[in-house]
Design an enzyme around this catalytic site. Structure first.
Site, PDB file in Angstrom:
ATOM      1  N   THR A  23      78.240  50.878  59.929  1.00  0.00           N
ATOM      2  CA  THR A  23      77.891  52.227  60.933  1.00  0.00           C
ATOM      3  C   THR A  23      76.809  51.559  61.620  1.00  0.00           C
ATOM      4  O   THR A  23      76.256  52.217  62.265  1.00  0.00           O
ATOM      5  CB  THR A  23      77.705  53.850  59.976  1.00  0.00           C
ATOM      6  OG1 THR A  23      76.130  52.821  59.311  1.00  0.00           O
ATOM      7  CG2 THR A  23      78.839  53.657  59.429  1.00  0.00           C
ATOM      8  N   TRP A  24      76.468  49.900  61.349  1.00  0.00           N
ATOM      9  CA  TRP A  24      75.132  50.278  62.519  1.00  0.00           C
ATOM     10  C   TRP A  24      75.636  50.413  63.769  1.00  0.00           C
ATOM     11  O   TRP A  24      76.386  49.972  64.388  1.00  0.00           O
ATOM     12  CB  TRP A  24      75.131  48.324  61.979  1.00  0.00           C
ATOM     13  CG  TRP A  24      73.771  47.993  62.594  1.00  0.00           C
ATOM     14  CD1 TRP A  24      72.423  49.105  62.913  1.00  0.00           C
ATOM     15  CD2 TRP A  24      72.969  46.404  63.103  1.00  0.00           C
ATOM     16  NE1 TRP A  24      71.443  47.853  62.835  1.00  0.00           N
ATOM     17  CE2 TRP A  24      72.131  46.489  63.148  1.00  0.00           C
ATOM     18  CE3 TRP A  24      73.763  46.039  62.016  1.00  0.00           C
ATOM     19  CZ2 TRP A  24      70.913  45.140  63.112  1.00  0.00           C
ATOM     20  CZ3 TRP A  24      73.142  44.315  63.436  1.00  0.00           C
ATOM     21  CH2 TRP A  24      71.856  44.231  62.856  1.00  0.00           C
ATOM     22  N   ASP A  52      79.407  52.044  54.962  1.00  0.00           N
ATOM     23  CA  ASP A  52      78.644  51.575  54.675  1.00  0.00           C
ATOM     24  C   ASP A  52      77.950  52.214  55.333  1.00  0.00           C
ATOM     25  O   ASP A  52      78.035  52.164  56.759  1.00  0.00           O
ATOM     26  CB  ASP A  52      78.932  49.828  54.347  1.00  0.00           C
ATOM     27  CG  ASP A  52      77.417  48.876  54.921  1.00  0.00           C
ATOM     28  OD1 ASP A  52      76.932  49.427  53.557  1.00  0.00           O
ATOM     29  OD2 ASP A  52      76.784  49.042  55.344  1.00  0.00           O
ATOM     30  N   TYR A  57      69.725  52.765  60.255  1.00  0.00           N
ATOM     31  CA  TYR A  57      70.524  52.685  61.209  1.00  0.00           C
ATOM     32  C   TYR A  57      70.506  54.121  61.796  1.00  0.00           C
ATOM     33  O   TYR A  57      70.764  55.312  61.610  1.00  0.00           O
ATOM     34  CB  TYR A  57      71.545  52.551  61.027  1.00  0.00           C
ATOM     35  CG  TYR A  57      72.540  51.602  59.611  1.00  0.00           C
ATOM     36  CD1 TYR A  57      71.617  50.035  60.154  1.00  0.00           C
ATOM     37  CD2 TYR A  57      73.386  51.496  59.318  1.00  0.00           C
ATOM     38  CE1 TYR A  57      71.330  49.443  59.262  1.00  0.00           C
ATOM     39  CE2 TYR A  57      73.842  50.115  58.283  1.00  0.00           C
ATOM     40  CZ  TYR A  57      72.779  49.264  58.255  1.00  0.00           C
ATOM     41  OH  TYR A  57      73.810  48.405  57.012  1.00  0.00           O
ATOM     42  N   GLN A 167      74.578  43.061  48.960  1.00  0.00           N
ATOM     43  CA  GLN A 167      74.954  43.115  50.502  1.00  0.00           C
ATOM     44  C   GLN A 167      74.662  41.545  51.206  1.00  0.00           C
ATOM     45  O   GLN A 167      73.877  41.546  51.566  1.00  0.00           O
ATOM     46  CB  GLN A 167      74.681  44.212  51.321  1.00  0.00           C
ATOM     47  CG  GLN A 167      76.001  44.826  52.154  1.00  0.00           C
ATOM     48  CD  GLN A 167      75.780  45.903  52.911  1.00  0.00           C
ATOM     49  OE1 GLN A 167      75.009  45.811  54.413  1.00  0.00           O
ATOM     50  NE2 GLN A 167      76.108  47.302  52.395  1.00  0.00           N
ATOM     51  N   TYR A 195      79.231  41.945  55.112  1.00  0.00           N
ATOM     52  CA  TYR A 195      78.200  42.471  56.618  1.00  0.00           C
ATOM     53  C   TYR A 195      77.984  41.253  57.297  1.00  0.00           C
ATOM     54  O   TYR A 195      78.282  39.884  57.251  1.00  0.00           O
ATOM     55  CB  TYR A 195      77.028  42.810  55.832  1.00  0.00           C
ATOM     56  CG  TYR A 195      75.630  42.445  56.350  1.00  0.00           C
ATOM     57  CD1 TYR A 195      75.250  41.514  57.476  1.00  0.00           C
ATOM     58  CD2 TYR A 195      74.251  42.003  55.685  1.00  0.00           C
ATOM     59  CE1 TYR A 195      74.127  40.995  57.483  1.00  0.00           C
ATOM     60  CE2 TYR A 195      73.775  40.994  55.068  1.00  0.00           C
ATOM     61  CZ  TYR A 195      72.563  40.809  56.711  1.00  0.00           C
ATOM     62  OH  TYR A 195      71.988  40.046  56.546  1.00  0.00           O
ATOM     63  N   LEU A 198      82.758  39.841  61.789  1.00  0.00           N
ATOM     64  CA  LEU A 198      83.126  39.446  62.262  1.00  0.00           C
ATOM     65  C   LEU A 198      82.101  38.901  63.903  1.00  0.00           C
ATOM     66  O   LEU A 198      82.578  38.160  64.716  1.00  0.00           O
ATOM     67  CB  LEU A 198      83.847  40.732  63.455  1.00  0.00           C
ATOM     68  CG  LEU A 198      84.453  41.305  62.743  1.00  0.00           C
ATOM     69  CD1 LEU A 198      84.790  42.389  63.894  1.00  0.00           C
ATOM     70  CD2 LEU A 198      85.914  40.691  62.268  1.00  0.00           C
TER      71      LEU A 198
HETATM   72  N1  LIG Z   1      72.160  44.875  55.000  1.00  0.00           N
HETATM   73  C1  LIG Z   1      72.182  44.625  55.916  1.00  0.00           C
HETATM   74  O1  LIG Z   1      71.089  44.231  56.110  1.00  0.00           O
HETATM   75  C2  LIG Z   1      73.245  44.061  57.136  1.00  0.00           C
HETATM   76  C3  LIG Z   1      73.265  43.886  58.362  1.00  0.00           C
HETATM   77  C4  LIG Z   1      74.248  44.538  59.468  1.00  0.00           C
HETATM   78  C5  LIG Z   1      75.176  45.090  59.391  1.00  0.00           C
HETATM   79  N2  LIG Z   1      75.644  45.180  58.274  1.00  0.00           N
HETATM   80  C6  LIG Z   1      76.948  46.317  57.734  1.00  0.00           C
HETATM   81  O2  LIG Z   1      77.407  45.245  58.249  1.00  0.00           O
HETATM   82  C7  LIG Z   1      78.949  46.079  58.960  1.00  0.00           C
HETATM   83  C8  LIG Z   1      79.233  45.059  59.786  1.00  0.00           C
HETATM   84  O3  LIG Z   1      78.120  44.449  60.202  1.00  0.00           O
HETATM   85  P1  LIG Z   1      78.407  44.463  62.463  1.00  0.00           P
HETATM   86  O4  LIG Z   1      78.101  45.820  62.729  1.00  0.00           O
HETATM   87  O5  LIG Z   1      76.997  44.168  62.068  1.00  0.00           O
HETATM   88  O6  LIG Z   1      79.168  43.681  62.468  1.00  0.00           O
HETATM   89  P2  LIG Z   1      80.984  43.424  63.159  1.00  0.00           P
HETATM   90  O7  LIG Z   1      80.946  44.577  62.341  1.00  0.00           O
HETATM   91  O8  LIG Z   1      80.854  41.888  62.390  1.00  0.00           O
HETATM   92  O9  LIG Z   1      81.257  43.567  64.325  1.00  0.00           O
HETATM   93  C9  LIG Z   1      80.585  44.641  65.485  1.00  0.00           C
HETATM   94  C10 LIG Z   1      80.743  44.686  66.691  1.00  0.00           C
HETATM   95  O10 LIG Z   1      82.642  44.163  66.829  1.00  0.00           O
HETATM   96  C11 LIG Z   1      82.992  44.344  67.616  1.00  0.00           C
HETATM   97  N3  LIG Z   1      84.568  44.577  67.023  1.00  0.00           N
HETATM   98  C12 LIG Z   1      85.099  45.673  66.098  1.00  0.00           C
HETATM   99  N4  LIG Z   1      86.323  45.137  65.110  1.00  0.00           N
HETATM  100  C13 LIG Z   1      87.093  44.527  66.935  1.00  0.00           C
HETATM  101  C14 LIG Z   1      88.440  44.360  66.769  1.00  0.00           C
HETATM  102  N5  LIG Z   1      88.856  44.236  66.374  1.00  0.00           N
HETATM  103  N6  LIG Z   1      87.988  43.575  67.566  1.00  0.00           N
HETATM  104  C15 LIG Z   1      86.892  42.602  68.048  1.00  0.00           C
HETATM  105  N7  LIG Z   1      85.821  43.247  68.796  1.00  0.00           N
HETATM  106  C16 LIG Z   1      85.646  44.112  66.937  1.00  0.00           C
HETATM  107  C17 LIG Z   1      82.371  45.950  67.168  1.00  0.00           C
HETATM  108  O11 LIG Z   1      82.928  46.658  68.442  1.00  0.00           O
HETATM  109  P3  LIG Z   1      83.572  48.628  68.433  1.00  0.00           P
HETATM  110  O12 LIG Z   1      82.482  48.772  67.993  1.00  0.00           O
HETATM  111  O13 LIG Z   1      83.010  48.664  70.274  1.00  0.00           O
HETATM  112  O14 LIG Z   1      84.628  48.691  68.349  1.00  0.00           O
HETATM  113  C18 LIG Z   1      81.134  45.534  67.695  1.00  0.00           C
HETATM  114  O15 LIG Z   1      80.563  45.315  68.599  1.00  0.00           O
HETATM  115  C19 LIG Z   1      77.360  46.817  59.762  1.00  0.00           C
HETATM  116  O16 LIG Z   1      77.716  48.193  60.694  1.00  0.00           O
HETATM  117  C20 LIG Z   1      76.781  47.862  58.728  1.00  0.00           C
HETATM  118  O17 LIG Z   1      77.423  48.967  57.669  1.00  0.00           O
HETATM  119  C21 LIG Z   1      73.895  45.340  57.127  1.00  0.00           C
END
Ligand SMILES: NC(=O)c1ccc[n+]([C@@H]2O[C@H](COP(=O)([O-])OP(=O)(O)OC[C@H]3O[C@@H](n4cnc5c(N)ncnc54)[C@H](OP(=O)(O)O)[C@@H]3O)[C@@H](O)[C@H]2O)c1
Length: 282
Positions: A23-24, A52, A57, A167, A195, A198
């Site tokens: 949900t970031w 998550d 966030y 994580q 995390y 993608l």
């Molecule tokens: N603990 C930590 O320090 C930490 C750090 C970073 C992240 N996180 C957690 O991990 C989660 C995931 O990481 P993230 O948000 O950084 O990156 P991610 O999930 O790897 O990528 C998110 C991005 O990819 C796009 N996307 C999603 N599904 C797709 C698909 N099937 N095809 C093409 N593009 C796609 C999304 O677009 P749309 O939204 O426009 O669909 C968004 O721009 C976060 O949301 C958060 O909850 C934790």
């Protein structure tokens, strides 16, 4: 090939889905909140019932979006949130948890994480986590962005071995944890949450290897990128998606089975680490 969706066992025996939702960047703009909540609900409908989030966030906005998404269906969801390191003192952790519970409009968080290592001694944060667990406000606790040395220190702290997860950043372009952190956690039965699965900035999704494997299975590169992580035992993967077609492509990874030829194609283009790398983080 397809099959049943995988689950991962936490050290306390709880089974959670290996594929969830991040949900970031949600809750940063009130105008987008209804779409964001709808995308999370679509994910729930497709079996992505681990969500998550974090107090950080959207400065609490993401937790409010999650509350909207899970209203009336709290029992379907395994809810993960995080405390900021500067709040992670004995009293600060409890106060932060109360604020998160209020924003999430629930009486418990299933898994509560320290967002990254900070200056508060880890033993103090663990003490607060254990107090929250005894009160039933959290069901389990863990950490985030802890490298092997920080995990060793945590394991040596009182009650540190109760840690339910670490994580960390993990995707095909950031495989450093496969060298040491992943095996070290596996040896202790501690699942890792991947995390940014993608990759950052869309570069990974333009990989020719992902396109080639996707073509073999008639599926999207993103689905393959997630399915790769799901081949690792004890790994929970939390992609974030706001667009409905992204949610659907991500959910499809739960049942995509990659074979040895697929894995060889991915390894050739995105090689595993040959030596220790410092933990990468965002
Ligand atoms: N603990 C930590 O320090 C930490 C750090 C970073 C992240 N996180 C957690 O991990 C989660 C995931 O990481 P993230 O948000 O950084 O990156 P991610 O999930 O790897 O990528 C998110 C991005 O990819 C796009 N996307 C999603 N599904 C797709 C698909 N099937 N095809 C093409 N593009 C796609 C999304 O677009 P749309 O939204 O426009 O669909 C968004 O721009 C976060 O949301 C958060 O909850 C934790």
């Amino acid at each position: 090939m397809s099959g049943a969706a995988r689950s991962v066992r936490l050290p306390d025996g709880t089974l959670v889905p290996a594929l969830g939702q991040g949900t970031w960047h949600m809750g940063e703009n009130a105008r987008n909140a209804p779409t964001e909540a709808a995308s999370l609900r679509l994910g729930l409908d497709l079996g992505l019932t681990l969500i998550d989030t974090a107090e950080m966030y959207g400065s609490g906005g993401a937790e409010r979006v999650v509350a909207d998404a899970i209203a009336g269906r709290r029992d379907e969801v395994f809810l993960v949130s995080k405390v900021l390191p500067h709040n992670a003192t004995r009293e600060g952790t409890k106060a932060a948890c109360e604020r998160s519970l209020k924003r999430l409009r629930t009486d418990r968080i299933d898994l509560y994480l320290l967002h990254w290592p900070g200056s508060v001694p880890i033993a103090e944060t663990v003490e607060a986590f254990e107090a929250l667990r005894a009160q039933g406000k959290i069901r389990s606790w863990g950490v985030s962005n802890f490298d092997t040395s920080a995990m060793r220190a945590l394991m040596a702290a009182p009650h540190g071995a109760a840690c339910a997860t670490d994580q960390v950043l993990y995707n095909l372009d950031e495989r450093g944890i496969e060298f040491d952190l992943l095996p070290a956690c596996a040896a202790r039965g501690i699942p890792v949450m991947a995390y940014t699965p993608l990759g950052q900035g869309g570069r990974l999704l333009r990989s020719k290897a992902l396109a080639a494997v996707g073509a073999r299975h008639n599926t999207a590169p993103a689905t393959v990128a997630l399915a790769f992580l799901l081949t690792r035992p004890g790994v929970i993967v939390i992609p974030k998606a706001t667009q409905a077609e992204h949610v659907r492509a991500n959910a499809a990874a739960a049942t995509l089975r990659l074979d040895a030829a697929d894995l060889a194609t991915l390894d050739a283009a995105h090689p595993p680490p040959r030596r220790k790398q410092g933990l990468a983080m965002l």
